[in-house]
Design an enzyme around this catalytic site. Structure first.
Site, PDB file in Angstrom:
ATOM      1  N   TYR A 155       0.833  -1.204   0.000  1.00 11.51           N
ATOM      2  CA  TYR A 155       0.000   0.000   0.000  1.00 11.51           C
ATOM      3  C   TYR A 155       0.863   1.247   0.000  1.00 11.51           C
ATOM      4  CZ  TYR A 155      -4.237  -2.713   0.818  1.00 11.51           C
ATOM      5  OH  TYR A 155      -5.286  -3.589   0.689  1.00 11.51           O
ATOM      6  N   GLU A 156       0.294   2.329  -0.488  1.00 17.06           N
ATOM      7  CA  GLU A 156       1.014   3.585  -0.658  1.00 17.06           C
ATOM      8  C   GLU A 156       1.530   4.168   0.648  1.00 17.06           C
ATOM      9  OE1 GLU A 156       0.058   8.063  -2.345  1.00 17.06           O
ATOM     10  OE2 GLU A 156      -1.247   6.409  -2.915  1.00 17.06           O
ATOM     11  N   SER A 157       0.918   3.802   1.754  1.00 16.73           N
ATOM     12  CA  SER A 157       1.360   4.314   3.049  1.00 16.73           C
ATOM     13  C   SER A 157       2.646   3.658   3.529  1.00 16.73           C
ATOM     14  CB  SER A 157       0.252   4.126   4.091  1.00 16.73           C
ATOM     15  OG  SER A 157      -0.216   2.782   4.081  1.00 16.73           O
TER      16      SER A 157
ATOM     17  N   MET B 231       8.437   6.534   3.052  1.00 10.04           N
ATOM     18  CA  MET B 231       8.107   6.850   1.659  1.00 10.04           C
ATOM     19  C   MET B 231       9.310   6.746   0.727  1.00 10.04           C
ATOM     20  SD  MET B 231       4.833   7.619   1.214  1.00 10.04           S
ATOM     21  CE  MET B 231       4.599   6.140   2.191  1.00 10.04           C
TER      22      MET B 231
END
Length: 264
Positions: free
Chosen positions: A61-63, A92
């Site tokens: 997931y992007e998180s 990130m």
């Protein structure tokens, strides 16, 4: 669009659009190892795939959550349940620099408001950029997912000329054809599968347009073409998509999304 499936006793079972899209999209993940999942229908599909055709698939997931096994469906990309039993949580810089840009994602699984024949996506605005009719969430990580995943699957709730356009209102996530035109060489093939409530569109990669390869029972080629904003071509041999099975529906309703976070 509501569809109909058949129960083990032979009786008809009503199937919602979300259930139809999630079940069909999940099957496309058979044989895939790593998927970068967007929130919403992509989350439903990958969660169902984990319980059916791809039990060993790693969900990212992007998180920054990698190897996600959430205790329940996340409502946002920052939902704390995503961390539950996950295999790693990365900053990130590591997620985008090492995982995505390192070419470690087999499939990016996205949604969008608009798509064109080359698989370019719009998730920013409807209408003119300077005076839009609707402002949308924007790119998030979708541009990086498009550029660096081996391929991209897109699931669309609506299949009509306002969503399947010959010219996007705005290009949020350019596919490899558009990127190459601007002198950028992406790693992946871009969008290769689009799942809708009318059927499945597909393409092999750079230089190919999306074309119709499968339809749901009762849907005609002319019906899909009328709902598409460009001159959609169809495969010589179209397949008919199997409706969601009773087992898939039970998993979606009882195990994947019993609280109806995304099922409608």
């Amino acid at each position: 669009m509501n569809a109909v499936s058949t129960s083990p006793t032979g009786s008809a079972v009503a199937v919602t659009s979300s259930e139809l899209l999630a079940a069909v999209a999940s099957r496309e993940l058979a044989g895939k190892n790593t998927v970068f999942a967007g929130i919403g229908l992509p989350t439903l599909a990958v969660s169902l795939a984990q319980l059916t055709v791809a039990p060993g698939i790693e969900i990212v997931y992007e998180s920054g959550v990698c190897g996600a096994h959430p205790s329940q469906l996340p409502e946002t990309i920052a939902d704390a349940v995503l961390i539950t039993d996950s295999e790693a949580v990365l900053p990130m810089t590591a997620l985008f620099g090492y995982v995505l840009q390192g070419g470690r994602i087999d499939v990016g699984f996205l949604g969008a408001a608009q798509i064109d024949r080359w698989g370019n996506l719009n998730s920013s605005v409807i209408g003119d950029w300077h005076a839009p009719k609707v402002r949308l969430p924007g790119s998030g990580g979708a541009m990086e997912v498009m550029a660096n995943s081996g391929e991209v699957f897109v699931v669309m709730r609506r299949h009509d000329p306002r969503s399947f356009m010959s010219e996007l209102d705005f290009c949020t996530s350019p596919g490899p054809d558009r990127a190459l035109r601007d002198g950028i060489r992406p790693l992946g093939a871009g969008v290769t599968r689009v799942i809708t409530d009318l059927g499945i569109l597909a393409r092999g990669g750079v230089g190919e347009e999306l074309r119709l390869v499968a339809t749901h029972p009762g849907v005609t080629v002319d019906q899909v073409r009328a709902a598409t904003g460009w001159d959609l071509q169809a495969a010589d041999e179209l397949t008919t998509i199997e409706p969601p099975t009773a087992a898939e529906l039970r998993l979606l309703r009882e195990d994947v999304d019993p609280d109806r976070v995304y099922l409608r």
